[in-house]
Scaffold this active site. Structure first.
Site, mmCIF file in Angstrom:
data_model
loop_
_atom_site.group_PDB
_atom_site.id
_atom_site.type_symbol
_atom_site.label_atom_id
_atom_site.label_comp_id
_atom_site.label_asym_id
_atom_site.label_seq_id
_atom_site.Cartn_x
_atom_site.Cartn_y
_atom_site.Cartn_z
ATOM 1 C CB SER A 142 -0.878 0.015 1.252
ATOM 2 O OG SER A 142 -1.478 1.281 1.412
ATOM 3 C CE1 TYR A 155 -4.096 -1.926 5.113
ATOM 4 C CE2 TYR A 155 -3.046 0.128 4.455
ATOM 5 C CZ TYR A 155 -3.749 -1.015 4.123
ATOM 6 O OH TYR A 155 -4.096 -1.263 2.820
#
Ligand code: NAP
Length: 247
Positions: A142, A155
């Site tokens: 990501s 995350y």
């Protein structure tokens, strides 16, 4: 013999789009689903869509944060299809919150599902691919792992780790003809981003050079390229798919 691709977290969103795209490219598809409910409500429909494209497709249940369930899934895919030629580690979750308020289990869960899963899957699929002397692994990271993102310490840690793991695995598996790359999406329209407030969405949109959010197919196209013969000489790389959100 047709090649086989296993996509984790393929019951919906980006994973389902990757499954459909690889089916279009002629891969037999192993659709990983978290549990039976997930398989019955969504996974079976994805497998059916793949079969409609003319390839074999089956669902395989495994919680990818479990080492043992990943071992069993890789074994089951090999038994069903005869080989495993492409692995896409896509399964992921978020549990956002500011770092100083984040609960320990909120951190641990995201690391287990997003990061440890990649170790689990690359270990067992990698061993099989080494015996085959060929293979493609694509890990979905990501932009949060590349640039960081406030409210996502768990995350972004998991997604940054995936990049380091991708490069290490590329070095270990390259001599056996296996490529390992990462795709780092920006803001892609899916259930994961649907929950964000309209205000935050507008703020992010203003930073995207191409002026629009990404579609799940944009990520699927990048993953499919890295699984293809055209990408035979590309390994250890991070392909950013973000419309120019960060450069
Ligand atoms: P999504 O719509 O929330 O889908 C996530 C998928 O992962 C679902 O199929 C989910 O199954 C599955 N999953 C969750 N935990 C699992 C587990 N323990 N074992 C097996 N499967 C599990 O998310 P998405 O937007 O498609 O995201 C896919 C990947 O892209 C993720 O790794 C995400 O971090 C990454 N990504 C997304 C964006 C974005 O903007 N959307 C941006 C950058 C990176 P259930 O249906 O059972 O929950």
């Amino acid at each position: 013999m047709a090649k086989t691709a296993l996509i984790t977290g393929a019951s919906r969103g980006i994973g389902a789009a990757i499954a459909r795209r690889l089916a279009k490219d002629g891969f037999q598809i192993a659709v990983n689903c978290l549990d039976e409910r997930n398989r019955d409500e969504q996974g079976l429909a994805v497998a059916e869509e793949c079969r409609a494209l003319g390839v074999q497709a089956e669902c395989f249940i495994a919680d990818v944060s479990s080492h043992e369930q990943c071992r069993q899934m890789v074994e089951a895919v090999k038994a069903q299809f005869g080989s495993l030629d492409a692995l896409v580690n896509n399964a992921g979750i978020t549990a956002d919150g500011l770092m100083v308020r984040m609960k320990e289990d909120q951190y641990d869960k995201v690391i287990a599902v997003n990061q440890k899963s990649v170790f689990n899957m690359m270990k067992f699929a990698g061993a099989l691919m080494m015996r085959q002397r060929s293979g493609r692994i694509v890990n979905i990271s990501s932009v949060a792992g590349v640039f960081g993102n406030a409210g996502q310490v768990n995350y972004s840690a998991s997604k940054a780790a995936i990049i380091g793991m991708t490069k290490t695995a590329a070095k270990e598996l390259g001599p056996r003809g296996i490529t390992v790359n990462a795709v780092a999406p920006g803001f892609i329209k899916s259930d994961m981003t649907d929950v964000l407030s309209d205000e935050l969405k507008q703020k992010i949109l203003a930073q995207i050079s191409l002026g629009t959010f990404g579609e799940i197919e944009d990520v699927a196209n990048a993953a499919a390229f890295l699984c293809s013969d055209q990408a035979r000489y590309i390994t250890g790389q991070v392909l950013v798919v973000n419309g120019g959100l960060m450069m």
